[in-house]
Design an enzyme around this catalytic site. Structure first.
Site, PDB file in Angstrom:
ATOM      1  N   ALA A 161     -11.289  -7.580  -0.536  1.00  0.00           N
ATOM      2  CA  ALA A 161     -10.387  -8.704  -0.605  1.00  0.00           C
ATOM      3  C   ALA A 161      -8.901  -8.358  -0.636  1.00  0.00           C
ATOM      4  CB  ALA A 161     -10.621  -9.452  -2.196  1.00  0.00           C
TER       5      ALA A 161
ATOM      6  N   ASP B  46       1.147 -12.926  -1.319  1.00  0.00           N
ATOM      7  CA  ASP B  46      -0.305 -11.974  -1.560  1.00  0.00           C
ATOM      8  C   ASP B  46      -0.438 -11.372  -0.008  1.00  0.00           C
ATOM      9  OD1 ASP B  46      -2.028 -10.353  -3.682  1.00  0.00           O
ATOM     10  OD2 ASP B  46      -3.319 -12.142  -3.749  1.00  0.00           O
TER      11      ASP B  46
ATOM     12  N   ARG C 164       1.116  -0.947  -0.105  1.00  0.00           N
ATOM     13  CA  ARG C 164      -0.045  -0.102   0.081  1.00  0.00           C
ATOM     14  C   ARG C 164       0.769   0.793  -0.122  1.00  0.00           C
ATOM     15  NH1 ARG C 164      -3.337  -3.201  -2.113  1.00  0.00           N
ATOM     16  NH2 ARG C 164      -4.700  -4.658  -0.645  1.00  0.00           N
TER      17      ARG C 164
END
Length: 344
Positions: A263, A247, A18
């Site tokens: 998600a 991930d 992020r």
């Protein structure tokens, strides 16, 4: 039963850090165990050129703890408008890969590719430059069931790309199905896959049976147990085509526990410990080092790390929440016990 396991320091070949204040949490977590990480570019707006990649790398590097060697490996986000010139400039700036998100496939993918033919000139330049293609391998056709979208992508798109670009290194990321594991195993040597810890540890029953558990919700979505078993078999097979990519994808608690939740599952806080649990459950701890530390750098054409980390059997309780900017974040296994811990 072993109580200690020393590995060459691993790398994470797929992570979401992020941006902004989130980096204060995600970067130290990633850097604690991994020497390098492939940084996903699906910011808002996405990282689409060399200048943006270098700026993002600088923001990440500013959050690396002192005395901690950690190298973010930068990735461009492919769009319908990505040109060969963009690829060449990215390569010159040190970008190692480009990511294909089919438009609408996952978080912040609205700018993604609508038809892969649009980016064939860019793929040709990537093949020439030695820039890897990373794939979110799902179709986005609303007529295709969400549990089938990876398998359909392989037949509808991936087979042709592999045939058309025989010298392009391709990583099918975060595979979730038996079909994907079988395709990669049988594909030419320029095709590999990453596998997440949560897809090794969980299946859709964990997410849906007895109540909806939003912190297991990720994309590609968890599949049935037979697919989970195929992933475990692939990860523990010793095949160099399969390697670690977490991930890890953080979202604030309020955005997960919602009527329309985001998600992504957050594993970076204890990623290698989670993989150790999965490999131990499979009776394959001796295969973890290859999967975590050897096969990724080998495929990327990078040297293996020279230093080591040591995991010890030391049960500990995962916190219920972690700090995430001004909000909180619920990690995978929140409130549960992990049996392995990296020795500091």
């Amino acid at each position: 039963m072993t109580d200690s396991l020393t590995l060459l320091r691993p790398d994470d070949w797929h992570i979401h850090l992020r941006d902004g204040t989130a980096l204060e949490t995600t970067v130290p977590h990633a850097a604690a165990s991994f020497a390098r990480a492939i940084i996903m570019p699906n910011l808002v707006p996405p990282v689409t050129n060399a200048e943006e990649a270098l700026a993002y790398r600088a923001r990440i590097e500013a959050q690396i703890p002192a005395e901690t060697p950690f190298e973010p490996l930068m990735v461009l986000y492919l769009t319908n408008n990505t040109t060969p010139e963009t690829i060449a400039a990215a390569k010159a700036a040190g970008v190692v890969a480009c990511k294909l998100y089919p438009a609408g496939a996952t978080t912040n993918s609205a700018s993604g590719v609508t038809d892969i033919q649009h980016i064939y000139p860019a793929l040709e330049e990537m093949e020439r430059q030695g820039v890897l293609l990373l794939l979110h391998g799902e179709v986005t056709d609303s007529a295709i069931d969400i549990f089938d979208r990876e398998a359909v992508f392989i037949e509808r798109t991936l087979r042709k790309v592999v045939a058309d670009f025989p010298k392009l290194k391709i990583v099918l990321e975060h595979i979730t199905t038996q079909q994907a594991a079988e395709f990669v195993a049988q594909a030419p040597d320029n095709v590999a896959a990453t596998i997440t810890a949560h897809h090794l540890l969980y299946n859709r029953n964990h997410m849906l049976a007895g109540g909806i558990r939003p912190h297991y919700y990720c994309l590609p979505i968890l599949k049935r147990q037979t697919h989970q078993q195929a992933l475990v078999a692939a990860a523990t097979s010793g095949s160099p085509k399969f390697f670690l990519g977490t991930d890890s994808a953080p979202h604030a608690k309020s955005r997960k526990e919602a009527a329309c939740g985001c998600a992504g599952s957050y594993t970076a806080f204890a990623a290698i410990e989670l993989y150790a649990e999965a490999f131990e459950d499979a009776g394959a701890l001796d295969r973890l080092e290859g999967f975590a530390s050897h096969f990724g750098p080998d495929f990327y054409g990078l040297p293996r790390n020279s230093d080591t980390i040591t995991l010890r059997r030391e049960p500990w309780s995962v916190p219920d929440t972690l700090t995430f900017g001004d909000e909180s974040l619920v990690p995978v296994k929140a409130g549960e016990t992990l049996n392995w811990r990296v020795q500091k």
